[in-house]
Write an enzyme that holds these catalytic residues in place. Structure first.
Site, PDB file in Angstrom:
ATOM      1  N   PRO A  10       0.791  -1.221   0.000  1.00  0.00           N
ATOM      2  CA  PRO A  10       0.000   0.000   0.000  1.00  0.00           C
ATOM      3  C   PRO A  10       0.834   1.286   0.000  1.00  0.00           C
ATOM      4  CG  PRO A  10      -0.105  -1.076   2.140  1.00  0.00           C
ATOM      5  CD  PRO A  10       0.550  -2.040   1.196  1.00  0.00           C
ATOM      6  N   ASN A  11       0.354   2.223  -0.778  1.00  0.00           N
ATOM      7  CA  ASN A  11       0.907   3.588  -0.888  1.00  0.00           C
ATOM      8  C   ASN A  11       2.224   3.664  -1.647  1.00  0.00           C
ATOM      9  OD1 ASN A  11      -1.227   4.854   0.650  1.00  0.00           O
ATOM     10  ND2 ASN A  11      -0.357   3.825   2.419  1.00  0.00           N
ATOM     11  N   ARG A  18       5.029  11.001  -2.659  1.00  0.00           N
ATOM     12  CA  ARG A  18       4.796  10.759  -1.244  1.00  0.00           C
ATOM     13  C   ARG A  18       6.058  11.030  -0.411  1.00  0.00           C
ATOM     14  NH1 ARG A  18       4.540   4.689   1.266  1.00  0.00           N
ATOM     15  NH2 ARG A  18       3.900   5.301   3.344  1.00  0.00           N
ATOM     16  N   TYR A  23      11.143   8.966   1.531  1.00  0.00           N
ATOM     17  CA  TYR A  23      11.204   7.828   0.598  1.00  0.00           C
ATOM     18  C   TYR A  23      12.002   8.106  -0.673  1.00  0.00           C
ATOM     19  CZ  TYR A  23       7.633   6.022   3.715  1.00  0.00           C
ATOM     20  OH  TYR A  23       6.967   5.586   4.823  1.00  0.00           O
ATOM     21  N   ASN A  74       8.025  -5.541  -0.246  1.00  0.00           N
ATOM     22  CA  ASN A  74       7.871  -4.331   0.559  1.00  0.00           C
ATOM     23  C   ASN A  74       6.376  -4.215   0.819  1.00  0.00           C
ATOM     24  OD1 ASN A  74       7.682  -1.870   1.777  1.00  0.00           O
ATOM     25  ND2 ASN A  74       8.988  -0.784   0.302  1.00  0.00           N
ATOM     26  N   ALA A  77       2.986  -0.383   5.143  1.00  0.00           N
ATOM     27  CA  ALA A  77       2.537  -0.371   6.545  1.00  0.00           C
ATOM     28  C   ALA A  77       1.993  -1.724   7.000  1.00  0.00           C
ATOM     29  CB  ALA A  77       1.479   0.712   6.731  1.00  0.00           C
ATOM     30  N   HIS A  80       3.886  -3.866   9.579  1.00  0.00           N
ATOM     31  CA  HIS A  80       3.815  -3.654  11.025  1.00  0.00           C
ATOM     32  C   HIS A  80       2.500  -4.146  11.634  1.00  0.00           C
ATOM     33  CE1 HIS A  80       7.052  -1.129   9.683  1.00  0.00           C
ATOM     34  NE2 HIS A  80       6.217  -0.282   9.078  1.00  0.00           N
ATOM     35  N   ASP A  87       1.451 -14.919   7.642  1.00  0.00           N
ATOM     36  CA  ASP A  87       0.998 -16.309   7.464  1.00  0.00           C
ATOM     37  C   ASP A  87       1.060 -16.727   5.995  1.00  0.00           C
ATOM     38  OD1 ASP A  87       0.550 -16.664  10.147  1.00  0.00           O
ATOM     39  OD2 ASP A  87      -1.639 -16.476  10.029  1.00  0.00           O
ATOM     40  N   GLU A  98      12.510  -9.181   2.821  1.00  0.00           N
ATOM     41  CA  GLU A  98      11.728  -7.990   3.158  1.00  0.00           C
ATOM     42  C   GLU A  98      12.563  -6.751   2.839  1.00  0.00           C
ATOM     43  OE1 GLU A  98      11.007  -8.048   7.359  1.00  0.00           O
ATOM     44  OE2 GLU A  98      10.195  -6.004   7.359  1.00  0.00           O
ATOM     45  N   HIS A 100      12.579  -2.338   2.721  1.00  0.00           N
ATOM     46  CA  HIS A 100      11.972  -1.027   2.998  1.00  0.00           C
ATOM     47  C   HIS A 100      12.911   0.043   2.471  1.00  0.00           C
ATOM     48  CE1 HIS A 100       9.031  -2.956   5.497  1.00  0.00           C
ATOM     49  NE2 HIS A 100      10.025  -3.635   6.039  1.00  0.00           N
ATOM     50  N   LEU A 101      12.339   1.042   1.846  1.00  0.00           N
ATOM     51  CA  LEU A 101      13.160   2.155   1.349  1.00  0.00           C
ATOM     52  C   LEU A 101      13.790   2.905   2.518  1.00  0.00           C
ATOM     53  CD1 LEU A 101      10.298   2.952  -0.976  1.00  0.00           C
ATOM     54  CD2 LEU A 101      12.598   2.872  -1.921  1.00  0.00           C
ATOM     55  N   SER A 102      12.980   3.172   3.536  1.00  0.00           N
ATOM     56  CA  SER A 102      13.467   3.940   4.687  1.00  0.00           C
ATOM     57  C   SER A 102      14.034   2.989   5.738  1.00  0.00           C
ATOM     58  CB  SER A 102      12.309   4.741   5.283  1.00  0.00           C
ATOM     59  OG  SER A 102      11.300   3.871   5.770  1.00  0.00           O
ATOM     60  N   ARG A 107      12.859   5.200  12.743  1.00  0.00           N
ATOM     61  CA  ARG A 107      11.637   6.003  12.658  1.00  0.00           C
ATOM     62  C   ARG A 107      10.738   5.763  13.885  1.00  0.00           C
ATOM     63  NH1 ARG A 107       9.075   5.304   6.942  1.00  0.00           N
ATOM     64  NH2 ARG A 107       7.905   7.119   7.690  1.00  0.00           N
ATOM     65  N   ARG A 111       6.953   1.458  13.798  1.00  0.00           N
ATOM     66  CA  ARG A 111       7.551   0.878  12.576  1.00  0.00           C
ATOM     67  C   ARG A 111       8.688  -0.097  12.910  1.00  0.00           C
ATOM     68  NH1 ARG A 111       5.287   4.094   8.369  1.00  0.00           N
ATOM     69  NH2 ARG A 111       4.879   6.185   9.135  1.00  0.00           N
TER      70      ARG A 111
HETATM   71  C1  DQA Z   1       8.058   1.384   4.042  1.00  0.00           C
HETATM   72  C2  DQA Z   1       8.102   1.669   5.545  1.00  0.00           C
HETATM   73  C3  DQA Z   1       6.724   1.505   6.171  1.00  0.00           C
HETATM   74  O1  DQA Z   1       6.786   1.819   7.561  1.00  0.00           O
HETATM   75  C4  DQA Z   1       5.737   2.458   5.528  1.00  0.00           C
HETATM   76  O2  DQA Z   1       4.447   2.270   6.064  1.00  0.00           O
HETATM   77  C5  DQA Z   1       5.733   2.328   4.044  1.00  0.00           C
HETATM   78  C6  DQA Z   1       7.000   2.220   3.342  1.00  0.00           C
HETATM   79  C7  DQA Z   1       9.409   1.692   3.354  1.00  0.00           C
HETATM   80  O3  DQA Z   1       9.601   1.235   2.229  1.00  0.00           O
HETATM   81  O4  DQA Z   1      10.242   2.397   3.922  1.00  0.00           O
HETATM   82  O5  DQA Z   1       4.682   2.394   3.399  1.00  0.00           O
HETATM   83  O6  DQA Z   1       7.775   0.005   3.851  1.00  0.00           O
END
Ligand code: DQA
Length: 149
Positions: A10-11, A18, A23, A74, A77, A80, A87, A98, A100-102, A107, A111
């Site tokens: 998502p997002n 964003r 990011y 990735n 959110a 978390h 599962d 896994e 994550h960009l950040s 943070r 997270r």
């Molecule tokens: C994220 C980190 C998550 O906490 C956040 O909700 C995202 C992006 C990252 O790529 O840094 O949507 O997965």
């Protein structure tokens, strides 16, 4: 040929617009191209998928069983919060890294918990779009190691 599936949650379709201070300015299509091009240089196949919906992400993870050798995930959110995605990764038993960009550990405290880390081969975070390149290389190395074990 080894086939990898890159799943973004998502997002992440909003990357570029964003919170660029968090990011970066890379867009999702840019990251997907980066993944495909890097996979090509490593002689592996690469498919990409993005959804904002938990169930759609779960369906893709299930479908990866038998069609892909590894997943780069990735989950945004959902990382978390989603026991259901954790599962799904455990059920599919397709090696998953896994990403994550950040740097999620630097943070907000909510997270710092990742349900996915419990079932992933490992986690790469804090390197922006380059993290996906690192994940492709790590997954290829992991699959090669698993083969010789
Ligand atoms: C994220 C980190 C998550 O906490 C956040 O909700 C995202 C992006 C990252 O790529 O840094 O949507 O997965």
């Amino acid at each position: 040929m080894i086939s990898l599936l890159v799943i973004n949650g998502p997002n992440l379709n909003m990357l570029g617009i964003r919170q660029p201070e968090v990011y970066g300015r890379d867009t999702l299509p840019g990251i997907e191209t980066l993944c495909r091009e890097h996979a090509q240089t490593r002689n592996v196949g690469c498919e990409v998928f993005q959804s904002n919906h938990e169930g759609a992400l779960i369906d893709q993870i299930h479908a990866a069983r038998g069609s892909h050798h590894g997943i780069i995930l990735n989950a945004g959110a959902y990382t978390h919060t989603s026991i259901a995605i954790m599962d799904a990764v455990a059920s599919a038993s397709v090696p998953t890294i896994e990403v994550h960009l950040s740097n999620i550990h630097a943070r907000e405290s909510f997270r710092h918990t990742s349900y996915l880390s419990k079932v992933a081969v490992g986690q790469i975070c804090g390197f922006g779009a380059h993290g996906y390149v690192l994940a492709i290389d790590a997954l290829i190395a992991h699959l090669a190691e698993a083969e010789t074990a």
